[in-house]
Design a protein around this motif. Structure first.
Motif: not given
Length: 511
Positions: A380-394
């Protein structure tokens, strides 16, 4: 080695003598016998209060370790303005100095792990907290380019790098020694819950407290005041909790497992010396080798695979702690022009959530097992969650930047909460004779090297890759180590099922 042994015997091992133990007050830590009762689950003989008196001083030392990393990260703009602005390195220099401190952690882990496996867990914990406190406070009194002259600034920069190197060395032995200490004095049925105190008081709690302290100063001081002298105050405030931890740790006893190991080795040595012709005893030949090579030699000779698994497996914890919530948040602050205190408050959410949830996660570890919970956290923390959050912030519009910041930090905080299981997961990989050395080196390679290099590599990568593209450098870095850590978790279970390595040295089930 001779000097260290004498130093440990006189300064820290002396409280184990009967005359000192008899003089200890009723508020002192329980005796070794009480600790053995607790370790075996004797809750009728040792109250929860006694257990906490042993656990809290050990766990609280991690507060100083993570508090320093936190205030450096939260005040990265002020650090840059004082030490790295005007052609002295910029943001790359700031994150390089952050990474340098973490890069020294494996060396410190090897040294303090050897110290703890050779002379005891207690002297190692006392020495690490003393060095960490000293180096953290001294960073708050350094001259800088901004406040002083060019010459003074170069002196301050060199001194800061030296202090951060020493701080990294001491931090390398702090958490791992504390995790082993808590594991060895805890009932097997409460290992996860008791180790969660590291997250509550140290790993996540320290970040939460640091964010409140920095948020307070950023709010009451002007930008110029913060840049000129306000950044020093969080460093100087470390002396209060640091002194309290040093005093509290002075009353701790050595762990029963370490004392039993020393007695076993002493019996083997005594038997060997009584043999004529130097022949080896049956006990020495079968499971109790002489320790002339030390813990490090034993680790590299017989435990290389657990060391590799632990190093790769813990990487996602470091990356998830340092890259999305810290570097990602600072990136959106610069792009959207958000106030510094708004970003710091969002980072409070990111670490307060896992701090508060850590006892529940600890109980989940005791119910489901460290292997299951930590494997799920890497997914969850390494593959599923970070990418969407960082894309949203950018890609978020400026008017929605604050809302996205807080929502994203909450999501990342929930992922971080599950990583409370990492402590028992990595401690389980090593037997008692090399436990602190193995945990120290593995944890500090994973968290210190792979995690600590994350902000620096992400910052450099964003200068090559478009940070507003489909995939940014922080996303690539986070998902890469998320995949490696997941592979290490799953691979270790497969290797264990084939009898190629052992993943549980303390509690076989649940795992």
């Amino acid at each position: 080695q001779v000097w260290l042994k004498a130093f440990a015997n006189r300064v820290w091992l002396a409280p184990r003598l009967p005359r000192r133990r008899a003089a200890m007050s009723t508020l002192a830590a329980p005796s070794a016998a009480s600790q053995r009762e607790v370790r075996k689950g004797g809750q009728d003989l040792a109250s929860s209060r006694s257990v906490l008196r042993m656990i809290l001083p050990a766990a609280a030392g991690s507060f100083i370790e993570f508090y320093e990393f936190a205030i450096f990260s939260y005040m990265s703009a002020d650090i840059t303005g004082n030490f790295f602005a005007d052609g002295h390195g910029g943001s790359l220099g700031t994150w390089a100095s952050f990474a340098m401190s973490l890069a020294f952690r494996p060396l410190g882990g090897a040294f303090f792990g050897w110290l703890a496996d050779r002379f005891g867990r207690k002297p190692a914990m006392q020495l690490t907290i003393l060095v960490m406190l000293t180096t953290t406070v001294l960073q708050g009194v350094l001259p800088t380019f901004y406040c002083c002259s060019e010459t003074a600034g170069w002196f301050g920069l060199a001194a800061m790098l030296l202090l951060r190197a020493l701080q990294g060395l001491s931090a390398g032995g702090e958490l791992s020694t504390a995790a082993v200490y808590i594991t060895e004095i805890s009932p097997r049925g409460r290992l996860g819950l008791n180790l969660s105190w590291i997250s509550l008081t140290g790993a996540f709690g320290a970040w939460s407290v640091a964010s409140l302290v920095v948020f307070f100063f950023q709010t009451v001081l002007t930008r110029d005041q913060m840049l000129l002298w306000g950044w020093r105050l969080p460093y100087l405030s470390t002396i209060i909790p640091g002194a309290a931890v040093i005093i509290a740790r002075g009353s701790l006893e050595e762990t029963p497992e370490f004392e039993e190991m020393l007695r076993a080795k002493g019996a083997v040595v005594a038997a060997d010396t009584n043999l004529e012709g130097g022949a080896q005893t049956e006990g020495s030949a079968a499971g109790h080798p002489r320790s002339s090579g030390g813990a490090w030699s034993e680790l590299m000779r017989n435990h290389k695979l657990p060391l590799l698994v632990g190093s790769v497996g813990t990487a996602v914890f470091g990356v998830l702690s340092f890259v999305p919530p810290l570097y990602g948040a600072q990136f959106i602050r610069e792009n959207a022009g958000l106030p510094a205190n708004v970003v710091t408050l969002s980072e409070l959410l990111n670490y307060l959530i896992p701090a508060l949830l850590s006892p529940a996660v600890g109980m989940l570890v005791d119910y489901l097992g460290a292997g299951r919970v930590y494997t799920f956290s890497t997914l969850v923390g390494g593959l599923l969650a970070p990418a969407p959050v960082l894309y949203w912030w950018a890609h978020v519009p400026d008017e929605q930047a604050i809302a996205s910041m807080y929502v994203g930090q909450v999501a990342l905080g929930l992922c971080l909460a599950l990583t409370t299981s990492v402590y028992l997961w990595v401690v389980e990989l090593f037997p008692v004779e090399v436990r602190v050395t193995g945990v120290s080196v593995a944890y500090n390679i994973g968290v210190g090297i792979f995690g600590g290099m994350g902000p620096l590599i992400s910052d450099a990568g964003n200068k090559v890759m478009d940070p507003t593209g489909l995939v940014s450098a922080p996303v690539v870095y986070t998902m890469f180590f998320g995949a490696l850590s997941l592979l290490a978790c799953l691979g270790s279970r497969w290797l264990s099922s084939r009898g190629l390595m052992r993943v549980t040295h303390i509690r076989d089930a649940p795992y």
